[in-house]
Enzyme design. Structure first.
Site, mmCIF file in Angstrom:
data_model
loop_
_atom_site.group_PDB
_atom_site.id
_atom_site.type_symbol
_atom_site.label_atom_id
_atom_site.label_comp_id
_atom_site.label_asym_id
_atom_site.label_seq_id
_atom_site.Cartn_x
_atom_site.Cartn_y
_atom_site.Cartn_z
ATOM 1 C CE LYS A 59 -3.822 -2.420 2.218
ATOM 2 N NZ LYS A 59 -4.469 -2.826 3.464
ATOM 3 C CD GLN A 103 -3.157 -4.221 6.696
ATOM 4 O OE1 GLN A 103 -3.139 -3.233 5.974
ATOM 5 N NE2 GLN A 103 -3.688 -5.367 6.308
ATOM 6 C CG ASP A 126 -9.820 -0.122 5.265
ATOM 7 O OD1 ASP A 126 -9.649 -0.304 4.042
ATOM 8 O OD2 ASP A 126 -9.069 -0.584 6.145
#
Ligand code: NAP
Length: 293
Positions: A59, A103, A126
């Site tokens: 990422k 994460q 997200d």
């Protein structure tokens, strides 16, 4: 007399997530180059999980390639939950940070949901906070989780109008299965959501014009279950005993039967990262328009 060659078997269109993601990333990069400021993504990684480290590394590299600034916060698994909450509060208030990614999964012992819900919804790239989930269900603009967003782009790359198609989503996680079902419903599909208690999965698969598998069990969906001509999106990432990667769908068996299929690797995975960049860019544009931190 020489015999005729056997009739060639129909062969699915390969849905090339790598190429579609590369096109998206090029478009994002070009938009960022004329934005006048640099969008920032803060990534929080807790613990030493090797797979999470690889995902975060990918990422961060993708951010750099696209011209986004990434800020990595690597914390030991012994970090108190309160310290992570305080970090999220600081990032929420930082005008240089337009997106915050925690994460997942966090190491055992953390209350993941409490930390996720602490992220300001307008920085929740997200799409996992309750306000963003609510906006998706209510069909209002908001942050859509990256992996289902990417899967939907792949589906639409082979079929623009999904109205009336029967879509089967196997999996009901908050991260993927549930938002995927909502996106398909938003496209006027008739949606069936399967899970571990579902009975007779092969019979449901046989009715599915669109089959999206997100279970996490190597090659559990057999080729003979698939409705001929179906669009098959394989979200699962599994490791075989020999170390190679595979999806939840038996790819070799499905290739002659499906109408279109996404491979693992090279299907949904690259789209997740492209959609993360896209969500961060959207968050940055919105923050600059509304002049919010
Ligand atoms: P998860 O939270 O473990 O959810 C798995 C789902 O599968 C659950 O809803 C579970 O049902 C269901 N399930 C389990 N066994 C089943 C069975 N025999 N039949 C039907 N359904 C069954 O996983 P997730 O986070 O959604 O991820 C799923 C897979 O996608 C994993 O392999 C993950 O690595 C992969 N993934 C890939 C990406 C990417 O970027 N490509 C992103 C996210 C996830 P219950 O709810 O009843 O337990």
């Amino acid at each position: 007399m020489s015999s005729l060659p056997p009739p060639s078997k129909p062969h699915a269109i390969l849905i090339d997530g790598k190429t579609i993601a590369a096109q998206m990333r090029a478009q994002i990069k070009s938009e960022i180059s004329v934005l006048g400021f640099t969008p920032g993504l803060a990534v929080i990684l807790v613990g030493e999980d090797p797979a999470s480290r690889v995902y975060v590394g990918n990422k961060i590299k993708a951010c750099a390639d696209a011209g986004l600034r990434s800020m990595e916060h690597c914390l030991p698994a012994s970090t108190p939950q309160g310290d992570i909450a305080a970090l999220i509060d600081r990032l929420n208030a930082d005008p240089q940070v337009h997106g915050i990614l925690l994460q997942l999964p966090l190491p055992a012992g953390f209350e993941s949901d409490a930390l996720i819900q602490r992220i300001a919804p307008h920085k929740d790239v997200d799409g996992l906070t309750i306000p963003n989930i609510g906006r998706l269900v209510a069909r209002l603009p908001g942050m859509v989780p990256c992996t289902p967003q990417g899967a939907m782009i792949l589906i639409k790359s082979v079929c623009a109008d999904l109205a009336g198609l029967h879509a089967l989503v196997i999996g009901r996680s908050l991260l993927f299965g549930k938002p995927m079902g909502q996106l398909l419903l938003g496209e006027n599909c008739t949606v069936t959501q399967a899970h571990s208690k579902t009975r007779d999965l092969p019979a449901l698969c046989a009715q599915a014009d669109i089959l999206v598998a997100a279970v996490g069990r190597a090659e559990m969906i057999r080729g003979e279950w698939i409705k001929p001509g179906a669009i098959v999106i394989d979200v699962g990432i599994n490791r075989r005993e020999d170390g190679s990667l595979c999806g939840d769908v038996n790819f070799a068996e499905s290739l002659p039967r499906a109408g279109a299929i996404s491979p693992v690797p090279g299907g949904v995975g690259p789209m997740t990262i492209a959609c993360l960049l896209s969500n961060t860019l959207a968050a940055a544009k919105q923050a600059s328009q509304e002049n919010i931190s």
